[in-house]
Design an enzyme around this catalytic site. Structure first.
Site, PDB file in Angstrom:
ATOM      1  CD  GLU A  34      -4.337  -0.846   7.520  1.00 28.00           C
ATOM      2  OE1 GLU A  34      -4.541  -0.074   6.568  1.00 28.00           O
ATOM      3  OE2 GLU A  34      -3.762  -1.960   7.395  1.00 28.00           O
ATOM      4  CB  THR A  44       1.749   4.872   3.671  1.00 26.25           C
ATOM      5  OG1 THR A  44       0.655   4.958   2.767  1.00 26.25           O
ATOM      6  CG2 THR A  44       1.886   6.139   4.476  1.00 26.25           C
ATOM      7  CB  SER A  48      11.904   7.241  -2.439  1.00 27.89           C
ATOM      8  OG  SER A  48      12.154   6.099  -3.195  1.00 27.89           O
ATOM      9  CG  HIS A  52       7.800  12.792  -6.547  1.00 25.33           C
ATOM     10  ND1 HIS A  52       9.068  12.713  -7.085  1.00 25.33           N
ATOM     11  CD2 HIS A  52       7.548  11.574  -6.007  1.00 25.33           C
ATOM     12  CE1 HIS A  52       9.550  11.494  -6.884  1.00 25.33           C
ATOM     13  NE2 HIS A  52       8.652  10.786  -6.231  1.00 25.33           N
ATOM     14  CB  VAL A 173     -12.634  -5.302   4.264  1.00 26.83           C
ATOM     15  CG1 VAL A 173     -13.859  -5.483   3.375  1.00 26.83           C
ATOM     16  CG2 VAL A 173     -12.753  -4.050   5.129  1.00 26.83           C
TER      17      VAL A 173
HETATM   18  C1  LIG Z   1       9.209   1.639  -3.338  1.00 28.59           C
HETATM   19  C2  LIG Z   1       8.269   2.792  -3.394  1.00 28.59           C
HETATM   20  C3  LIG Z   1       8.766   4.095  -3.495  1.00 28.59           C
HETATM   21  C4  LIG Z   1       7.876   5.179  -3.544  1.00 28.59           C
HETATM   22  N1  LIG Z   1       8.358   6.459  -3.486  1.00 28.59           N
HETATM   23  C5  LIG Z   1       7.486   7.497  -3.404  1.00 28.59           C
HETATM   24  C6  LIG Z   1       7.942   8.827  -3.193  1.00 28.59           C
HETATM   25  O1  LIG Z   1       9.140   9.052  -3.018  1.00 28.59           O
HETATM   26  N2  LIG Z   1       7.042   9.838  -3.188  1.00 28.59           N
HETATM   27  C7  LIG Z   1       5.692   9.614  -3.353  1.00 28.59           C
HETATM   28  O2  LIG Z   1       4.917  10.573  -3.364  1.00 28.59           O
HETATM   29  N3  LIG Z   1       5.224   8.349  -3.518  1.00 28.59           N
HETATM   30  C8  LIG Z   1       6.086   7.308  -3.507  1.00 28.59           C
HETATM   31  N4  LIG Z   1       5.617   6.022  -3.614  1.00 28.59           N
HETATM   32  C9  LIG Z   1       4.182   5.813  -3.769  1.00 28.59           C
HETATM   33  C10 LIG Z   1       3.430   5.947  -2.449  1.00 28.59           C
HETATM   34  O3  LIG Z   1       4.109   5.334  -1.388  1.00 28.59           O
HETATM   35  C11 LIG Z   1       2.058   5.315  -2.636  1.00 28.59           C
HETATM   36  O4  LIG Z   1       1.491   5.811  -3.824  1.00 28.59           O
HETATM   37  C12 LIG Z   1       1.114   5.634  -1.485  1.00 28.59           C
HETATM   38  O5  LIG Z   1       1.712   5.297  -0.251  1.00 28.59           O
HETATM   39  C13 LIG Z   1      -0.178   4.880  -1.668  1.00 28.59           C
HETATM   40  O6  LIG Z   1      -0.915   5.005  -0.484  1.00 28.59           O
HETATM   41  P1  LIG Z   1      -2.183   4.111  -0.250  1.00 28.59           P
HETATM   42  O7  LIG Z   1      -2.850   4.592   0.969  1.00 28.59           O
HETATM   43  O8  LIG Z   1      -2.976   4.058  -1.525  1.00 28.59           O
HETATM   44  O9  LIG Z   1      -1.622   2.618  -0.087  1.00 28.59           O
HETATM   45  P2  LIG Z   1      -1.029   1.872   1.188  1.00 28.59           P
HETATM   46  O10 LIG Z   1      -0.097   2.714   1.951  1.00 28.59           O
HETATM   47  O11 LIG Z   1      -0.500   0.570   0.690  1.00 28.59           O
HETATM   48  O12 LIG Z   1      -2.309   1.623   2.092  1.00 28.59           O
HETATM   49  C14 LIG Z   1      -3.329   0.702   1.785  1.00 28.59           C
HETATM   50  C15 LIG Z   1      -3.794   0.113   3.085  1.00 28.59           C
HETATM   51  O13 LIG Z   1      -4.911  -0.725   2.854  1.00 28.59           O
HETATM   52  C16 LIG Z   1      -4.860  -1.774   3.799  1.00 28.59           C
HETATM   53  N5  LIG Z   1      -5.701  -2.877   3.332  1.00 28.59           N
HETATM   54  C17 LIG Z   1      -5.517  -3.635   2.216  1.00 28.59           C
HETATM   55  N6  LIG Z   1      -6.474  -4.573   2.142  1.00 28.59           N
HETATM   56  C18 LIG Z   1      -7.289  -4.398   3.209  1.00 28.59           C
HETATM   57  C19 LIG Z   1      -8.445  -5.086   3.689  1.00 28.59           C
HETATM   58  N7  LIG Z   1      -8.965  -6.144   3.037  1.00 28.59           N
HETATM   59  N8  LIG Z   1      -9.031  -4.650   4.845  1.00 28.59           N
HETATM   60  C20 LIG Z   1      -8.521  -3.588   5.521  1.00 28.59           C
HETATM   61  N9  LIG Z   1      -7.403  -2.924   5.117  1.00 28.59           N
HETATM   62  C21 LIG Z   1      -6.810  -3.323   3.982  1.00 28.59           C
HETATM   63  C22 LIG Z   1      -3.384  -2.130   3.843  1.00 28.59           C
HETATM   64  O14 LIG Z   1      -3.028  -2.852   5.004  1.00 28.59           O
HETATM   65  C23 LIG Z   1      -2.743  -0.751   3.754  1.00 28.59           C
HETATM   66  O15 LIG Z   1      -2.414  -0.219   5.028  1.00 28.59           O
HETATM   67  C24 LIG Z   1       6.475   4.936  -3.547  1.00 28.59           C
HETATM   68  C25 LIG Z   1       5.991   3.630  -3.437  1.00 28.59           C
HETATM   69  C26 LIG Z   1       6.874   2.573  -3.315  1.00 28.59           C
HETATM   70  C27 LIG Z   1       6.320   1.196  -3.099  1.00 28.59           C
END
Ligand SMILES: Cc1cc2nc3c(=O)[nH]c(=O)nc-3n(C[C@H](O)[C@H](O)[C@H](O)COP(=O)(O)OP(=O)(O)OC[C@H]3O[C@@H](n4cnc5c(N)ncnc54)[C@H](O)[C@@H]3O)c2cc1C
Length: 398
Positions: A34, A44, A48, A52, A173
């Site tokens: 990370e 994350t 909101s 869901h 990365v």
């Molecule tokens: C405004 C908003 C409202 C939302 N509301 C809801 C909701 O109410 N309910 C719901 O279920 N979902 C909701 N979502 C969607 C949900 O938040 C996301 O779908 C979910 O958090 C995605 O998780 P993730 O782990 O894929 O991404 P992220 O949480 O973005 O994690 C990806 C991680 O990868 C890391 N990373 C990126 N590039 C690199 C690299 N090169 N090297 C190492 N690490 C790296 C980043 O730092 C990050 O920590 C919402 C999203 C948003 C933006």
């Protein structure tokens, strides 16, 4: 040390994948990389906070299946691990005659997705749930809940470490090389080796995917969602969650009122193009990233097709009065002075070359890599189920 699996991204999806892999195959050596100094800092930690129910998603799609399965898994996980959550239910409100057929479609879709006890509401019945709301008709969805996903992600991380997994924070990365039996993942701190790489990098998932394959034909377009908070003395205007009927052409649900698990009531998020992938403020601009979004043929087509909606969102982003006016459709009493600035989140929305905003979750498999290329809402709700799906793909190779 050689690992079995390296997961890139310590957001809720990457962590849930690690946790599920440990559950299925405890002897696997897993490393999560990370780039930030904490888990769950991006999508994350800036959303909101809604659990869901699966109301919106096309029956049979990955979103529908993983949301419904993930909902049950998440609720059980929170209960087992003493994470505060509430299944308070929500209402979806039609404020315009044109929205009524769309509301009826949602009701039918919810039923097809197996939701029990959905209730159609007349205008007076809406007020039994939310006394200050104005609408023509609505639906009550009893399953919907609230939780703080940052707290959930931190618990996943705690358990991963307790089970012997490693989470390296502050390691970005930068490149990946594949040799015959292993991948060498280079970060800004050193090189790690593993048999398989899983990419859960959220807003940078397309960039990481391109390090593993030349066949990735989607681009992450970052859409910022800005929130206002209701002033403390106005929080009583909202009991739980109030949603509009979403525009079926867009993957976003529209500006809604949400009671937050950590306290307070938020209104938002809108959806405007972010000028950098982690651009939480209007002034955050990375010219390279902005140019990439604007130059992507798929985004140009989206912008051409939906320029009117896009301009409206931009206008509401700059004008609090216009944002308030949009909110007044659901809650006529709300005034500009009742709102103070809240935070913002940036959605990682995959866009294909031909102009489609990819609606479903998207997982692309390569010989030595699995890329989660599109995990927008409801991926937080669905995280444990997406983790289970990805873990299933991983374990086929071990
Ligand atoms: C405004 C908003 C409202 C939302 N509301 C809801 C909701 O109410 N309910 C719901 O279920 N979902 C909701 N979502 C969607 C949900 O938040 C996301 O779908 C979910 O958090 C995605 O998780 P993730 O782990 O894929 O991404 P992220 O949480 O973005 O994690 C990806 C991680 O990868 C890391 N990373 C990126 N590039 C690199 C690299 N090169 N090297 C190492 N690490 C790296 C980043 O730092 C990050 O920590 C919402 C999203 C948003 C933006």
């Amino acid at each position: 040390m050689q690992k079995d699996i390296i997961i890139i991204g310590g957001g809720i999806v990457g962590l849930a994948t690690a946790l599920q892999l440990q559950k299925d195959r405890p002897q696997l050596k897993i490393l999560v990389l990370e780039k930030e100094n904490e888990v769950g800092k991006h999508q994350t930690g800036n959303n909101s906070g809604v659990i869901h129910s699966g109301l919106y998603y096309k029956p049979g799609s990955l979103k529908a299946r993983n949301c419904i399965n993930g909902y049950t898994m998440l609720v059980a996980f929170c209960a087992e691990n003493n994470i505060p959550f509430e299944l308070c239910g929500k209402i979806v409100v039609a404020t315009d005659d044109k929205e009524i057929p769309l509301l009826n479609n949602l009701y039918e879709r919810g039923k097809q997705n197996g939701l029990q006890n959905l209730k159609k509401l007349t205008a007076p019945e809406l007020k039994e749930y939310e006394p200050h709301v104005a609408g023509l008709q609505g639906i009550f969805v009893p399953q919907t809940g609230i939780v703080d996903y940052k707290v959930v992600a931190e618990k996943y991380a705690e358990l991963i470490r307790r089970n012997g997994g490693e989470i390296a924070l502050g390691e970005k990365v930068v490149s990946i090389q594949f040799q015959s039996q292993e991948a060498a993942v280079t970060t800004d701190h050193g090189v790690h080796h593993a048999k398989l790489v899983v990419n859960c990098a959220g807003l940078y998932s397309d960039k990481i995917a391109r390090l593993t394959s030349s066949n990735i034909d989607v681009k992450i377009i970052p859409f910022r969602g800005e929130y206002y908070k209701l002033k403390k003395e106005k929080e009583s205007l909202v009991k739980n969650l109030i949603y509009p009927v979403p525009d079926p052409n867009f993957p976003f649900l529209g500006v809604h009122f949400t009671r937050m698990m950590r306290g307070g009531v938020e209104a938002g998020p809108n959806a405007v193009l972010a000028f950098s992938r982690e651009g939480y403020h209007k002034s955050d601009i990375k010219l390279g990233e902005l140019a990439e979004s604007l130059a992507w043929p798929g985004f140009q087509k989206v912008a051409f097709k939906y320029w009117k909606t896009g301009l409206g969102e931009m206008y509401r982003s700059f004008s609090k009065a216009a944002f308030t006016k949009a909110l007044q459709k659901l809650l006529p009493e709300i005034q500009e002075s009742d709102l103070e600035e809240g935070g913002a989140g940036v959605r990682a929305q995959a866009c294909d070359r031909t102009g489609g905003l990819v609606d479903d979750f998207m997982i692309v498999e390569e010989k030595q890599a699995i890329n989660v290329c599109n995990a927008p809402s409801p991926a937080a709700t669905s995280s444990l189920s997406i983790g289970q799906t990805v873990a299933g793909l991983v374990l086929k190779r071990f």
